[in-house]
Design a protein around this motif. Structure first.
Motif, PDB file in Angstrom:
ATOM      1  N   VAL A 156       0.861  -1.197   0.000  1.00 45.92           N
ATOM      2  CA  VAL A 156       0.000   0.000   0.000  1.00 45.92           C
ATOM      3  C   VAL A 156       0.890   1.239   0.000  1.00 45.92           C
ATOM      4  O   VAL A 156       1.482   1.596   1.010  1.00 45.92           O
ATOM      5  CB  VAL A 156      -0.964   0.002   1.203  1.00 45.92           C
ATOM      6  N   LYS A 157       0.984   1.859  -1.174  1.00 50.40           N
ATOM      7  CA  LYS A 157       1.900   3.002  -1.345  1.00 50.40           C
ATOM      8  C   LYS A 157       1.113   4.266  -1.713  1.00 50.40           C
ATOM      9  O   LYS A 157       1.556   5.077  -2.515  1.00 50.40           O
ATOM     10  CB  LYS A 157       2.915   2.691  -2.440  1.00 50.40           C
ATOM     11  N   ALA A 158      -0.090   4.392  -1.145  1.00 53.83           N
ATOM     12  CA  ALA A 158      -0.948   5.539  -1.477  1.00 53.83           C
ATOM     13  C   ALA A 158      -0.417   6.810  -0.825  1.00 53.83           C
ATOM     14  O   ALA A 158       0.202   6.773   0.246  1.00 53.83           O
ATOM     15  CB  ALA A 158      -2.366   5.272  -0.988  1.00 53.83           C
ATOM     16  N   ARG A 159      -0.688   7.943  -1.479  1.00 53.92           N
ATOM     17  CA  ARG A 159      -0.364   9.237  -0.866  1.00 53.92           C
ATOM     18  C   ARG A 159      -1.316   9.483   0.306  1.00 53.92           C
ATOM     19  O   ARG A 159      -2.444   8.982   0.316  1.00 53.92           O
ATOM     20  CB  ARG A 159      -0.504  10.358  -1.890  1.00 53.92           C
ATOM     21  N   GLY A 205       1.380   3.319  -5.921  1.00 50.08           N
ATOM     22  CA  GLY A 205       2.519   4.214  -6.098  1.00 50.08           C
ATOM     23  C   GLY A 205       2.792   4.523  -7.552  1.00 50.08           C
ATOM     24  O   GLY A 205       3.919   4.829  -7.936  1.00 50.08           O
ATOM     25  N   VAL A 206       1.736   4.472  -8.391  1.00 52.95           N
ATOM     26  CA  VAL A 206       1.904   4.685  -9.831  1.00 52.95           C
ATOM     27  C   VAL A 206       1.694   6.146 -10.217  1.00 52.95           C
ATOM     28  O   VAL A 206       2.535   6.755 -10.868  1.00 52.95           O
ATOM     29  CB  VAL A 206       0.943   3.776 -10.634  1.00 52.95           C
ATOM     30  N   ASN A 207       0.545   6.720  -9.816  1.00 52.64           N
ATOM     31  CA  ASN A 207       0.220   8.073 -10.289  1.00 52.64           C
ATOM     32  C   ASN A 207      -0.490   8.963  -9.282  1.00 52.64           C
ATOM     33  O   ASN A 207      -0.708  10.144  -9.542  1.00 52.64           O
ATOM     34  CB  ASN A 207      -0.629   8.000 -11.572  1.00 52.64           C
ATOM     35  N   GLY A 208      -0.890   8.422  -8.124  1.00 57.29           N
ATOM     36  CA  GLY A 208      -1.557   9.237  -7.114  1.00 57.29           C
ATOM     37  C   GLY A 208      -2.968   9.677  -7.469  1.00 57.29           C
ATOM     38  O   GLY A 208      -3.515  10.591  -6.857  1.00 57.29           O
ATOM     39  N   ASN A 209      -3.576   9.029  -8.449  1.00 59.37           N
ATOM     40  CA  ASN A 209      -4.944   9.388  -8.864  1.00 59.37           C
ATOM     41  C   ASN A 209      -5.928   9.296  -7.704  1.00 59.37           C
ATOM     42  O   ASN A 209      -5.769   8.463  -6.803  1.00 59.37           O
ATOM     43  CB  ASN A 209      -5.455   8.412  -9.935  1.00 59.37           C
ATOM     44  N   MET A 210      -6.979  10.116  -7.781  1.00 61.66           N
ATOM     45  CA  MET A 210      -8.077  10.012  -6.824  1.00 61.66           C
ATOM     46  C   MET A 210      -9.341  10.508  -7.503  1.00 61.66           C
ATOM     47  O   MET A 210      -9.321  11.517  -8.219  1.00 61.66           O
ATOM     48  CB  MET A 210      -7.788  10.852  -5.574  1.00 61.66           C
ATOM     49  N   ALA A 211     -10.438   9.796  -7.314  1.00 53.95           N
ATOM     50  CA  ALA A 211     -11.724  10.194  -7.879  1.00 53.95           C
ATOM     51  C   ALA A 211     -12.797  10.092  -6.803  1.00 53.95           C
ATOM     52  O   ALA A 211     -12.713   9.243  -5.915  1.00 53.95           O
ATOM     53  CB  ALA A 211     -12.097   9.307  -9.069  1.00 53.95           C
ATOM     54  N   ASN A 217      -7.206  -0.711  -5.453  1.00 53.76           N
ATOM     55  CA  ASN A 217      -6.855   0.579  -4.880  1.00 53.76           C
ATOM     56  C   ASN A 217      -7.654   0.755  -3.591  1.00 53.76           C
ATOM     57  O   ASN A 217      -8.397  -0.143  -3.185  1.00 53.76           O
ATOM     58  CB  ASN A 217      -7.159   1.683  -5.896  1.00 53.76           C
ATOM     59  N   ILE A 218      -7.496   1.891  -2.931  1.00 52.40           N
ATOM     60  CA  ILE A 218      -8.258   2.145  -1.701  1.00 52.40           C
ATOM     61  C   ILE A 218      -9.642   2.652  -2.086  1.00 52.40           C
ATOM     62  O   ILE A 218      -9.768   3.617  -2.849  1.00 52.40           O
ATOM     63  CB  ILE A 218      -7.540   3.186  -0.813  1.00 52.40           C
ATOM     64  N   LEU A 221      -5.291   2.644   6.371  1.00 59.05           N
ATOM     65  CA  LEU A 221      -5.016   1.457   5.547  1.00 59.05           C
ATOM     66  C   LEU A 221      -3.547   1.407   5.134  1.00 59.05           C
ATOM     67  O   LEU A 221      -2.962   0.330   5.039  1.00 59.05           O
ATOM     68  CB  LEU A 221      -5.924   1.449   4.310  1.00 59.05           C
ATOM     69  N   GLY A 222      -2.952   2.570   4.884  1.00 63.51           N
ATOM     70  CA  GLY A 222      -1.527   2.606   4.547  1.00 63.51           C
ATOM     71  C   GLY A 222      -0.659   2.143   5.701  1.00 63.51           C
ATOM     72  O   GLY A 222       0.374   1.493   5.497  1.00 63.51           O
TER      73      GLY A 222
END
Length: 570
Positions: free
Chosen positions: A371-374, A434-440, A464-465, A482-483
């Motif tokens: 889990v490498k989310a921002r 940890g690819v692009n930091g996208n969020m929707a 993803n989360i 979660l991270g």
């Protein structure tokens, strides 16, 4: 004694089958359920190594087990599942489910493959060599499932072909990108070409008519996405084997039960797809499906055929599905056909008891710290836009198909806020590889959530989360937590974590015993209910809201997805 019975030499099998020498093991006093005639026949069952060698007669054994008053049925075959969705490792899944009579599982490890690629598939192939249950691994065809999400890996035909002839492999896994098949996308075509003449598993929800004909013409043989008897019958008539599914979220058994007659049974199988340890503990696995189908009026012979013989035939497993000489010694010793409660199970001639599970080898887990989310803050969950008309995902309980709803949600200070009176709560997906930091962000109706937030890294199929909530600060806390725990499930209210379950293997599987996971799920479910959640299985339901191959409206890290148009909405 090894946990895996050896394949006995040919001459020994013949000798013991003739009764010229005592069999390695004899089950005495039980009645065999003969799936050819439908009769219950009082008979000994003689076993040599991992193979049945004698039935419908009397035998002496070097070891004899008394099964008086019991019925012997062929071991059950789960024809389509993702072991990761049981939230435990293959070893714990084996220990959880084999004692219920499930002796073969045909799994697609595409959940872990979407996180860590071919390494995840190889982990399952290696683990399968050490389990009591015979785990057969299909090679994941859709990693990622579409171009409308960010996964942690990508698998092309060239990545899969080297594993095509692995002894535990059994074809190409569910081909979910059915628009890609119909449009003859180059990547899809390469995979389909590579498995022509071999087993290709299907996944085509609501696909009918000539488009279905085109899809099946690609060599696709099995299908588990039929949700009505009418759809199932069309797929059967067109030569597909239909797998009746009853998971923790996708519940199609009631709708498809009318198809399960003695006439149709040779072409029908049973599967769970996604079932967690709490549901297995409370209701059961394939044993639950068998009980329920018979309770609905399906003939026991048809049901037990679908659970074993028909499943073996559908996947080319000619060595199992009957209690008969030459077949693998997979046997469920049960109370009654209607009850289907196993008191003893043999998998490949080995009694599946505590000693046998303890004797197994193991494999080191993969995909730790995945889990490498921002880190996110409350303000990240604002939803902009001037249009009042807003697409909303409508949950259909017991289904992974969703409604494409539309509501008027007026922006306040440039943000469309949750509207709890109308059960319109915020949903967000945050890229975590940890690819692009996208969020929707978007809206969902059907949770009943009144406060707080729940979040998960089990988020089909990109994982993803996913977080749903009534409060932005709680949503941020849940996602960030979660991270810290390497993925899993979290319930948050008022700035406090109420319950959590860490799933450190790829953010999908626990390293704890299945009993520990089951107990954690009870606590999580209660915590979610305390927030007002009305759904029986909120975590897996949340996971499926992010799967852009199931109609009609979904969400990924790239935005809201109109599945019918197969595009991210502007």
């Amino acid at each position: 004694m090894s946990h895996i019975a050896p394949k006995a030499p040919l001459s020994r099998r013949i000798t013991q089958g003739r009764g010229a020498a005592p069999a390695d093991l004899v089950l005495k006093g039980g009645r065999v359920f003969d799936l050819i005639t439908g009769d219950l026949v009082q008979s000994d069952v003689a076993i040599c190594g991992d193979t049945i060698v004698g039935v419908f007669g009397e035998y002496a054994g070097q070891r004899e087990l008394d099964v008086s008053g019991k019925i012997l049925a062929p071991g059950f075959i789960d024809t389509h599942l993702h072991i990761e969705s049981s939230l435990v490792t293959p070893f714990e899944f084996d220990r959880c489910v084999t004692p219920r009579g499930v002796t073969t599982a045909i799994c697609d490890p595409h959940e872990i493959a979407n996180v860590c690629g071919i390494k995840g598939v190889e982990y399952f192939l290696e683990a399968s060599l050490h389990c009591l249950m015979d785990i057969r691994v299909q090679l994941s065809s859709c990693v990622p499932s579409t171009h409308m999400e960010t996964a942690g890996a990508r698998l092309e035909a060239a990545d899969l072909l080297p594993l095509r002839d692995h002894p535990r492999g059994i074809g190409l896994a569910e081909f979910m990108n059915f628009p890609g098949v119909l449009m003859q996308d180059a990547g899809c075509m390469a995979k389909l070409e590579g498995w022509q003449g071999r087993h290709i598993d299907g996944h085509a929800p609501l696909l009918r008519g000539n488009d279905l004909n085109g899809y099946i013409s690609a060599g696709i043989r099995t299908e588990h996405e039929a949700t009505t008897a009418e759809e199932g019958l069309e797929k059967l008539r067109k030569g597909m084997r239909v797998l009746i599914r009853e998971g923790s979220v996708s519940k199609d058994l009631q709708a498809l039960a009318p198809l399960l007659t003695e006439r149709h049974a040779p072409y029908l199988c049973l599967c769970t797809d996604d079932r967690n340890p709490l549901d297995i503990a409370e209701h059961g696995h394939l044993d639950y499906m068998i009980r329920t189908l018979i309770g609905l009026g399906c003939p026991p012979l048809a049901v037990y055929r679908a659970a074993s013989l028909s499943a073996a035939e559908a996947f080319g497993l000619k060595d199992r599905g009957l209690i008969a000489p030459g077949k693998r010694a997979d046997i469920a010793v049960i109370d009654t056909l209607e009850g289907c409660h196993a008191s003893m199970v043999l998998a490949g001639g080995v009694v599946a008891d505590a000693a046998a599970f303890t004797a197994r080898g193991t494999v080191a887990p993969v995909a730790r710290h995945s889990v490498k989310a921002r880190r996110v803050v409350a303000g990240d969950f604002r939803t902009g836009g001037n249009r009042v008309e807003t697409p909303v995902i409508g949950i259909l309980p017991g289904k992974i198909i969703t409604e494409h709803l539309s509501f008027e949600i007026a922006p306040e200070d440039g943000d469309k806020r949750p509207d709890l009176a109308r059960d319109l709560v915020k949903i967000a997906v945050i890229e975590r590889h940890g690819v692009n930091g996208n969020m929707a962000t978007g809206f969902v109706k059907g949770f009943g959530l009144q406060r707080g937030a729940i979040a998960s890294t089990v988020c089909h199929d990109h994982h993803n989360i996913a977080v749903v909530g009534a409060d932005y600060a709680d949503m941020a806390l849940a996602a960030n937590r979660l991270g810290e725990i390497e993925g899993g499930f979290v319930v948050v209210e008022g700035g406090r974590v109420l319950a959590e379950l860490a799933l450190p293997v790829a953010g999908l599987m626990s390293l704890e015993p299945f009993e520990t996971v089951r107990d954690a799920l009870i606590t999580l479910r209660a915590a979610a209910k305390g927030l007002g959640v009305a759904l029986e299985e909120p975590f897996l339901q949340l996971a499926f809201l992010c799967l852009p191959v199931i109609p009609h409206l979904k969400i990924t890290d790239m935005g809201m997805v109109d599945v019918d148009r197969f595009e991210v909405m502007p």
